[in-house]
Design a protein around this motif. Structure first.
Motif, short mmCIF file in Angstrom:
data_model
loop_
_atom_site.label_atom_id
_atom_site.label_comp_id
_atom_site.label_asym_id
_atom_site.label_seq_id
_atom_site.Cartn_x
_atom_site.Cartn_y
_atom_site.Cartn_z
N GLY B 188 0.84 -1.19 0.00
CA GLY B 188 0.00 0.00 0.00
C GLY B 188 0.87 1.23 0.00
O GLY B 188 2.04 1.19 -0.40
N VAL B 189 0.31 2.34 0.45
CA VAL B 189 1.06 3.58 0.55
C VAL B 189 1.63 3.71 1.96
O VAL B 189 0.93 3.44 2.94
CB VAL B 189 0.17 4.81 0.24
CG1 VAL B 189 0.95 6.11 0.41
CG2 VAL B 189 -0.38 4.71 -1.18
N VAL B 190 2.87 4.07 2.05
CA VAL B 190 3.50 4.34 3.34
C VAL B 190 4.05 5.76 3.31
O VAL B 190 4.29 6.32 2.25
CB VAL B 190 4.63 3.33 3.67
CG1 VAL B 190 4.06 1.94 3.87
CG2 VAL B 190 5.68 3.34 2.58
N ARG B 191 4.23 6.32 4.49
CA ARG B 191 4.72 7.70 4.57
C ARG B 191 5.69 7.84 5.72
O ARG B 191 5.67 7.09 6.69
CB ARG B 191 3.56 8.69 4.74
CG ARG B 191 2.83 8.51 6.03
CD ARG B 191 1.64 9.43 6.26
NE ARG B 191 1.00 8.98 7.49
CZ ARG B 191 -0.30 8.72 7.61
NH1 ARG B 191 -1.12 8.91 6.58
NH2 ARG B 191 -0.79 8.29 8.74
N SER B 192 6.54 8.84 5.59
CA SER B 192 7.49 9.18 6.65
C SER B 192 7.78 10.67 6.55
O SER B 192 7.86 11.22 5.46
CB SER B 192 8.78 8.39 6.47
OG SER B 192 9.79 8.87 7.36
#
Lengths: 145, 281
Positions: B188-192
């Motif tokens: 999926g989409v991951v963020r940091s």
């Protein structure tokens, strides 16, 4: 769900505005400062971040309240990724992850409880919990301020 | 003629036939694709000066209705990663050839090598606001960052647990540092935050995400292709909703005015209200 632009702007507002003292680059602690920093840490930080900076269990996952638990301050955490100035601001003004389900500051603001020197002392102490490589990385980040 | 030479001479028709067959096998798909109008769009970037289109066949710039070919650093290269810096610098990456930069809109290119990994680079993302900061991803290595527009690089993070398929830098507010990284993965989409403190899932939607894009005018708004279908988020990736779109979307870009462009195998589309219109080539 309480996520959205409102909490984000709130989180941002913690850092907006002048007047608050900034850290400047914090030099390596001597024995006296180290002891002072350790005392501040035990008195104000250890209850959440652990007596030895180990953080809370499963700190990388949101808890039942939808909040990120207190992270480690040792080498397993990410404090070393922030400049002295950023660390000072977080301690002084507090912090909440913008995607927490609640709006409260999960990292409380200690600016009214700790003096500028005490904040600098505890930051200097935190650096002793990092690896040499991490200290070099953080030193560069602080120098670039 | 010696025995060996005689044997080889006798084989020449077969060799020639084999070479011809190999050439046809290599070019027929391209010919068929061109004839049918199918051109795979690998990347789209919308800037103030126009729309950049990276296709398998090359790099193009569309401005005021005009489509202009931009010479690649190596004519036979097949770049698959492209980004535009805040100052308009172009960054082009190819798994085989490495990373290139142009500061004159593609008129000339410079090969970037300082501190870069030996392994192939699969994704490059320029900082959304700071012109000298660029990120790239090398599978098996992690994320490298340059603070001098690509002259030198340092490994700054291993990246999320799932390998990155694509990523971008966003100016979404709320970061401890200067912005966020959003990455598409098979999960999926991951963020940091761009301090790389913690990679976390952007919402609960799962699927293979091959494209991510965001709206600079409304940085909480993201677009992503989950398992081939276009999705939109209004809250930084926490919630996603599928939106109707042409089939075979391979690239997404959002202009400064909030107009969404899609690169597909059938061409480029732009969003006009609730429907999509074909952008003339």
């Amino acid at each position: 769900m309480t996520s959205g632009i409102g909490p984000l702007l709130f989180g941002m507002s913690v850092f907006i505005g002048g007047g608050a003292a900034v850290a400047g680059k914090i030099p390596a602690p001597d024995g006296e400062q180290l002891a002072a920093g350790r005392a501040v840490y035990l008195g104000y930080c250890a209850s959440c971040h652990g007596e030895n900076g180990e953080g809370q269990e499963n700190w990388q996952r949101r808890d039942g309240n939808g909040e990120l638990p207190a992270p480690p301050h040792d080498a397993s955490g990410h404090s070393w990724r922030h400049s002295d100035d950023m660390l000072y601001r977080m301690i002084s003004r507090g912090w909440r992850d913008p995607f927490n389900r609640t709006e409260r500051l999960t990292m409380p603001a200690f600016g009214a409880m700790l003096s500028e020197q005490e904040i600098r002392d505890v930051i200097a102490y935190l650096k002793t919990l990092w690896t040499d490589e991490q200290r070099v990385y953080q030193d560069k980040a602080s120098g670039a301020q | 003629m010696s025995g060996i030479h005689s044997s080889l001479w006798q084989l020449r028709p077969a060799v020639i036939l084999g070479l011809v067959w190999a050439c046809l096998a290599a070019t027929m798909p391209l010919l068929a694709q061109a004839e049918s109008g199918q051109r795979t769009v690998n990347a789209l970037v919308a800037t103030e000066s126009g729309l950049w289109v990276l296709e398998a066949e090359g790099l193009w710039r569309i401005e005021a209705g005009e489509r202009t070919a931009v010479p690649l650093p190596i004519a036979t290269a097949s770049p698959d990663a492209f980004s535009v810096g805040a100052n308009g610098a172009l960054y082009l990456a190819s798994r085989e050839l490495g990373l290139y930069r142009s500061i004159d809109s593609g008129a000339s290119w410079s090969r970037l090598t300082g501190g870069l990994p030996d392994k192939s680079i699969t994704s490059v993302a320029a900082h959304s606001t700071l012109e000298n900061i660029v990120y790239l991803y090398a599978p098996g290595e992690g994320i490298f960052r340059s603070k001098d527009a690509g002259d030198t690089w340092n490994l700054v993070d291993a990246g999320p647990p799932e390998p990155i398929l694509t990523f971008l830098h966003s100016s979404m507010p709320g970061s401890m540092e200067t912005g966020w990284l959003f990455a598409g993965t098979r999960r999926g989409v991951v963020r940091s935050m761009d301090c790389f403190c913690l990679w976390s899932d952007a919402g609960e939607k799962r699927g293979e995400v091959t494209v991510v894009a965001y709206d600079r005018a409304q940085p909480m708004h993201l677009y992503a292709i989950f398992d081939g279908r276009l999705h939109h988020s209004r809250n930084g990736g926490e919630d996603w909703e599928e939106i109707a779109a042409p089939k075979d979307v391979t690239a997404v870009a959002v202009s400064a005015e909030g107009r969404v462009y899609l690169g597909t195998r059938q061409g480029i589309y732009w969003q006009s209200g609730s429907h999509w219109e074909r952008l003339d080539d």
